[in-house]
Design an enzyme around this catalytic site. Structure first.
Site, PDB file in Angstrom:
ATOM      1  N   GLU A  84       0.834  -1.214   0.000  1.00  0.00           N
ATOM      2  CA  GLU A  84       0.000   0.000   0.000  1.00  0.00           C
ATOM      3  C   GLU A  84       0.863   1.257   0.000  1.00  0.00           C
ATOM      4  OE1 GLU A  84      -3.106  -0.130   2.983  1.00  0.00           O
ATOM      5  OE2 GLU A  84      -3.356   2.033   2.900  1.00  0.00           O
ATOM      6  N   ASP A 278       5.574 -13.897  12.236  1.00  0.00           N
ATOM      7  CA  ASP A 278       4.269 -14.474  11.918  1.00  0.00           C
ATOM      8  C   ASP A 278       3.184 -13.385  11.964  1.00  0.00           C
ATOM      9  OD1 ASP A 278       1.826 -15.796  11.999  1.00  0.00           O
ATOM     10  OD2 ASP A 278       2.543 -17.425  13.260  1.00  0.00           O
TER      11      ASP A 278
HETATM   12  C1  MEV Z   1      -5.806   2.782   5.315  1.00  0.00           C
HETATM   13  O1  MEV Z   1      -4.966   1.709   4.972  1.00  0.00           O
HETATM   14  C2  MEV Z   1      -5.780   3.027   6.802  1.00  0.00           C
HETATM   15  C3  MEV Z   1      -6.771   4.095   7.302  1.00  0.00           C
HETATM   16  O2  MEV Z   1      -8.085   3.766   6.885  1.00  0.00           O
HETATM   17  C4  MEV Z   1      -6.661   4.104   8.797  1.00  0.00           C
HETATM   18  C5  MEV Z   1      -7.687   4.988   9.480  1.00  0.00           C
HETATM   19  O3  MEV Z   1      -8.766   5.235   8.923  1.00  0.00           O
HETATM   20  O4  MEV Z   1      -7.393   5.401  10.616  1.00  0.00           O
HETATM   21  C6  MEV Z   1      -6.460   5.436   6.707  1.00  0.00           C
END
Ligand code: MEV
Length: 426
Positions: A84, A278
């Site tokens: 990501e 893990d």
């Molecule tokens: C995205 O990978 C993570 C978020 O959704 C976390 C959050 O909303 O606090 C941005």
């Protein structure tokens, strides 16, 4: 494909190369796909073939580095394996902000794992409990015979806990072995110990034992980290106020708390994967701990100090190892541990906790100000365009156009690249 059958016995017995050929034949794969299977990267075929069953190839993900981490006055470069975009950038950015007020402070993390032994059909619960208490030293010594090296290092089975639980199959006694596993994740060690002591326990308790297995809810291995985040560097009072509101939202609503914690795990799991640990154990433990009060809660807490700076704290069980498993045999995990430069599993947990906190602050800061999509999509759009293998100039122009048009999909990337290439007569 009506005549297709997924039944295949003895696949695991074939040499790796033969498995790849069989797959090509079975699914009529083309040459490019065959080459993909054969690209094992830094793995020797013999190495990768030993890791799991029915191996046909290796699967790669990017490893990035989060910079700026200062934890207990020591600097760390944190390797992260994740698909990501913007996660690594956010961690680095927030770690830099944390430095303004001294960085993160992480508590010492104990290395005690729990192994559960399930006693059923216990004739007399009180008598069984008494027998266990009376023979505690004997039980611990049978457990400790299983791993003399761990004993020499000061680790080993240290204590017992007995819990009584009501189930639909009647009352059960759960005997928990508390084992100091030192720098290992410890599942293997504690499972061996639980299996070794069980016949004796069955005998002295007049009971039938079924399960003998580690608990992934490692409540004796909890990591805590905190830091002060400067209000101005975060973007001002309004951003801090937004973060506090986001936090209260998560406290009051499990739907939000789940996403809040997902943001924390973006960082922690990326480090878990990088170091060959893990991920499922860490993830399961984290979410169980989040609901230990009976209601699913955020794993972080926020407040402000007297100057209005954000004060953040995280508390999470982290059963990491720096020996055992693939931590030392996976070449990239070994390198990740070298980059991280930690001397113990506890120190790795201290870094991971700080990283989780930073990741959470990064997400909440973005959500409470410009929104997550701006940074996320700017990076994501570049990633999508890059997949099209065009020049850097076109990547930048196409990525920007995708953001302006709010069309961040592979389909639109292709269209936009075509349009730009045409306009440039390419
Ligand atoms: C995205 O990978 C993570 C978020 O959704 C976390 C959050 O909303 O606090 C941005």
């Amino acid at each position: 494909m009506t005549d297709f059958s997924s039944e295949f016995s003895g696949f695991y017995k074939l040499p790796l190369e033969e498995r790849q050929h069989q797959l090509v034949k079975l699914l009529d794969l083309n040459q490019e796909e065959f080459e993909l299977l054969r690209t094992l990267g830094y793995f020797l075929p013999s190495q990768i073939d030993r890791l799991i069953e029915n191996v046909v190839g290796s699967y790669q993900l990017p490893m990035g580095l989060a910079f700026n981490f200062k934890i207990n006055s020591k600097d760390y470069i944190v390797p992260m394996v994740i698909e990501e975009s913007s996660v690594v950038a956010a961690a680095s950015k927030i770690a830099k902000i944390a430095r303004e007020h001294g960085g993160f402070v992480s508590d010492e993390v104990k290395s005690i794992m729990i192994s559960q032994i399930q006693l059923t059909k216990v004739k007399d619960i009180d008598k069984a409990k008494e027998s266990i208490a009376k023979n505690k030293e004997k039980i611990l010594s049978i457990a400790n015979e299983q791993d003399p090296i761990l004993n020499q290092l000061g680790g080993g089975a240290k204590d017992l806990e007995i819990r009584e639980i009501e189930t639909r199959k009647g009352k059960m006694l759960i005997l928990q072995l508390l084992v100091d596993v030192k720098d290992a994740m410890g599942a293997n060690i504690v499972n061996t110990m639980a299996e070794a002591v069980s016949p004796y326990i069955e005998d002295i308790c007049n009971a039938k034992i079924y399960l003998r297995i580690v608990s992934n809810l490692a409540t004796h291995r909890v990591a805590k980290s905190r830091a002060v985040f400067d209000k101005n560097l975060l973007g001002g009072e309004e951003v801090v106020e937004g973060i506090l509101n986001a936090y209260e939202f998560a406290v009051a609503d499990p739907y939000r708390a789940t996403t809040h914690n997902k943001g924390i795990m973006n960082g922690i799991i990326a480090l878990t994967l990088a170091t060959g640990n893990d991920t499922r154990a860490i993830e399961a433990g984290a979410h169980a701990y989040a609901s230990i009060s009976g209601c699913y809660k955020p794993l972080t807490k926020f407040d402000v100090d007297s100057e209005g700076n954000l004060v953040g704290e995280i508390e999470i069980p982290l059963a990491f190892g720096i020996i055992g498993g693939i931590t030392r045999s996976h070449p990239m995990a070994r390198l990740a541990l070298k980059i991280l430069n930690v001397g113990s599993a506890g120190e790795l947990a201290q870094v991971a906790a700080a990283l989780g906190l930073a990741q959470n602050v990064g997400a909440l800061r973005a959500l409470a100000s410009e929104g997550i999509q701006k940074g996320h999509m700017a990076l994501h759009s570049r990633k999508i365009v890059k997949l099209a293998s065009v020049s850097d100039e076109i990547i930048e122009e196409a990525a920007e156009r995708m953001i302006t048009d709010k069309k961040i999909q592979v389909g639109s990337a292709k269209e936009i690249i075509e349009l730009i290439s045409k306009s440039k007569n390419l």
